[in-house]
Design an enzyme around this catalytic site. Sequence first.
Site, PDB file in Angstrom:
ATOM      1  N   LYS A  70       1.566  -9.660  -0.611  1.00  0.00           N
ATOM      2  CA  LYS A  70       1.405  -8.861  -1.816  1.00  0.00           C
ATOM      3  C   LYS A  70       2.450  -7.779  -1.697  1.00  0.00           C
ATOM      4  O   LYS A  70       2.384  -6.803  -0.811  1.00  0.00           O
ATOM      5  CB  LYS A  70       0.009  -8.539  -1.957  1.00  0.00           C
ATOM      6  CG  LYS A  70      -0.197  -7.709  -3.349  1.00  0.00           C
ATOM      7  CD  LYS A  70      -1.644  -7.703  -3.756  1.00  0.00           C
ATOM      8  CE  LYS A  70      -2.034  -6.944  -4.989  1.00  0.00           C
ATOM      9  NZ  LYS A  70      -2.023  -5.301  -4.699  1.00  0.00           N
ATOM     10  N   CYS A  84       0.729  -1.237   0.093  1.00  0.00           N
ATOM     11  CA  CYS A  84      -0.170  -0.020  -0.145  1.00  0.00           C
ATOM     12  C   CYS A  84       0.729   1.109  -0.119  1.00  0.00           C
ATOM     13  O   CYS A  84       1.721   1.259   0.946  1.00  0.00           O
ATOM     14  CB  CYS A  84      -1.023  -0.075   0.994  1.00  0.00           C
ATOM     15  SG  CYS A  84      -1.956   1.505   1.280  1.00  0.00           S
TER      16      CYS A  84
HETATM   17  C1  LIG Z   1      -9.253   1.394  -5.686  1.00  0.00           C
HETATM   18  C2  LIG Z   1      -7.912   0.773  -5.395  1.00  0.00           C
HETATM   19  C3  LIG Z   1      -7.663   0.090  -4.156  1.00  0.00           C
HETATM   20  C4  LIG Z   1      -6.784  -0.877  -3.861  1.00  0.00           C
HETATM   21  N1  LIG Z   1      -6.563  -1.493  -2.553  1.00  0.00           N
HETATM   22  C5  LIG Z   1      -5.512  -2.398  -2.472  1.00  0.00           C
HETATM   23  C6  LIG Z   1      -5.508  -3.140  -1.178  1.00  0.00           C
HETATM   24  O1  LIG Z   1      -6.194  -2.997  -0.059  1.00  0.00           O
HETATM   25  N2  LIG Z   1      -4.541  -4.126  -0.993  1.00  0.00           N
HETATM   26  C7  LIG Z   1      -3.781  -4.172  -1.943  1.00  0.00           C
HETATM   27  O2  LIG Z   1      -2.576  -5.155  -1.819  1.00  0.00           O
HETATM   28  N3  LIG Z   1      -3.833  -3.485  -3.321  1.00  0.00           N
HETATM   29  C8  LIG Z   1      -4.859  -2.701  -3.307  1.00  0.00           C
HETATM   30  N4  LIG Z   1      -4.850  -2.225  -4.520  1.00  0.00           N
HETATM   31  C9  LIG Z   1      -3.811  -2.451  -5.741  1.00  0.00           C
HETATM   32  C10 LIG Z   1      -4.325  -3.644  -6.515  1.00  0.00           C
HETATM   33  O3  LIG Z   1      -4.745  -4.681  -5.902  1.00  0.00           O
HETATM   34  C11 LIG Z   1      -3.569  -3.843  -7.680  1.00  0.00           C
HETATM   35  O4  LIG Z   1      -2.549  -4.450  -7.406  1.00  0.00           O
HETATM   36  C12 LIG Z   1      -3.549  -2.666  -8.727  1.00  0.00           C
HETATM   37  O5  LIG Z   1      -4.708  -1.924  -8.835  1.00  0.00           O
HETATM   38  C13 LIG Z   1      -2.955  -2.912  -9.975  1.00  0.00           C
HETATM   39  O6  LIG Z   1      -3.637  -3.908 -10.873  1.00  0.00           O
HETATM   40  P1  LIG Z   1      -4.537  -3.410 -11.858  1.00  0.00           P
HETATM   41  O7  LIG Z   1      -3.785  -2.700 -12.937  1.00  0.00           O
HETATM   42  O8  LIG Z   1      -5.234  -4.638 -12.460  1.00  0.00           O
HETATM   43  O9  LIG Z   1      -5.751  -2.507 -11.342  1.00  0.00           O
HETATM   44  C14 LIG Z   1      -5.858  -1.215  -4.990  1.00  0.00           C
HETATM   45  C15 LIG Z   1      -6.138  -0.745  -6.160  1.00  0.00           C
HETATM   46  C16 LIG Z   1      -6.944   0.347  -6.316  1.00  0.00           C
HETATM   47  C17 LIG Z   1      -7.484   0.769  -7.825  1.00  0.00           C
END
Ligand SMILES: Cc1cc2nc3c(=O)[nH]c(=O)nc-3n(C[C@H](O)[C@H](O)[C@H](O)COP(=O)(O)O)c2cc1C
Length: 352
Positions: free
Chosen positions: A147, A108
């Site tokens: 993660k 995060c």
């Molecule tokens: C609105 C939002 C909230 C997120 N919250 C978390 C979270 O709580 N924990 C986490 O490990 N990653 C969080 N992420 C990251 C996502 O899990 C992911 O790794 C990131 O969005 C990249 O993937 P994508 O391109 O498919 O969105 C968040 C991403 C977004 C957009």
Amino acid sequence: MAVDIQSPWRIGPVEIPTRIVLAPMAGVSVQAFRRQGRRFGAGLVCSEMVSCAGLSHGNERTLGYLRIGRDERPLAVQIFGSEPEVMAEAARMVEDAGADIVDINFGCPVRKVTKTGAGATLLEDPHRACRIVGAVVAAVDVPVSVKMRRGLGDGSRAALDIGPRLVDAGAAALTLHPRSAKQMYTGTADHALTAELVDLVDVPVIASGDVTSRARAQTLLDETGCTAVMVGRAAQGNPWAVGEIAGTGDGEPKREEVVAELVLFMRATVQELGEQRATGFLKKFYGWYLGRGRFPKPFKQELVQLATLAEVEERLFAAAPAAADVLARLEGELPAEDDVLLDLPISIYGGG
Ligand SMILES: Cc1cc2nc3c(=O)[nH]c(=O)nc-3n(C[C@H](O)[C@H](O)[C@H](O)COP(=O)(O)O)c2cc1C
């Protein structure tokens, strides 16, 4: 040989039916989102990050994140924090609540979290990060995954240094979102790093970042050697993207399907969060569902301004009358409510 997206794999003893993992997303990954993701072909779903301090203090809203249904499993619940013992205690609560996997957040980038020494900060504090993983692994019987982002600063390769050490400390799988914390969501995910991590560890690596289509998912599986791909933003208000990646649909829903899924999601969210919280929570989903050229832009604006969810439903059905039949079919296919809710141990709600 190319990996079949529809083939099973494991994290420790937990069998996961497909290579698609639905990303943990704060403010998004409620139970309704996770269940929907499973229906469309995600093999594993994750809760949003849950504060270990909130769990340990018995904060009622935090404890609400531990509501787990049988039909969403296998499920990982993600926790964040910086104190090994508090993280271990939170992990025990997560296991008691029925999670199949405890996931630890070392990614995060948000200041509110990093300033407490949690989230992505731990990528540059490997000693503490390993102590956290060791304490959590010792506290629970279910597998523990981690993660990560690539590191804090642009170009950082911290994840490659810390990844193998986390596996030595007991991590049974690693997810890598190869952007730096500083990058937030700008630029692109550099999955060359994912391939390097795969070579360094002997546990499954899940690739996260910019997975938006089946073609992209297959390329990542083939070119990085990752075991599974994670889908995040592409699935927001768009379970059809998960279906397209899973190979069960073309990603182009009809209008009545969009409305039916949105109304189903609204009703499930009300059950989960209560009407008042759900009303605010759902506003961002209207644009996500109705955008992408599916409905004219002013329609979303109109919905956001309506005072009650009943009015929103009414407007949605007026815009796509055939949605009522689709919704009735979807509701008919859902498992009965008493089949899906696990009894939470009384200790989880402090008996109250
Ligand atoms: C609105 C939002 C909230 C997120 N919250 C978390 C979270 O709580 N924990 C986490 O490990 N990653 C969080 N992420 C990251 C996502 O899990 C992911 O790794 C990131 O969005 C990249 O993937 P994508 O391109 O498919 O969105 C968040 C991403 C977004 C957009």
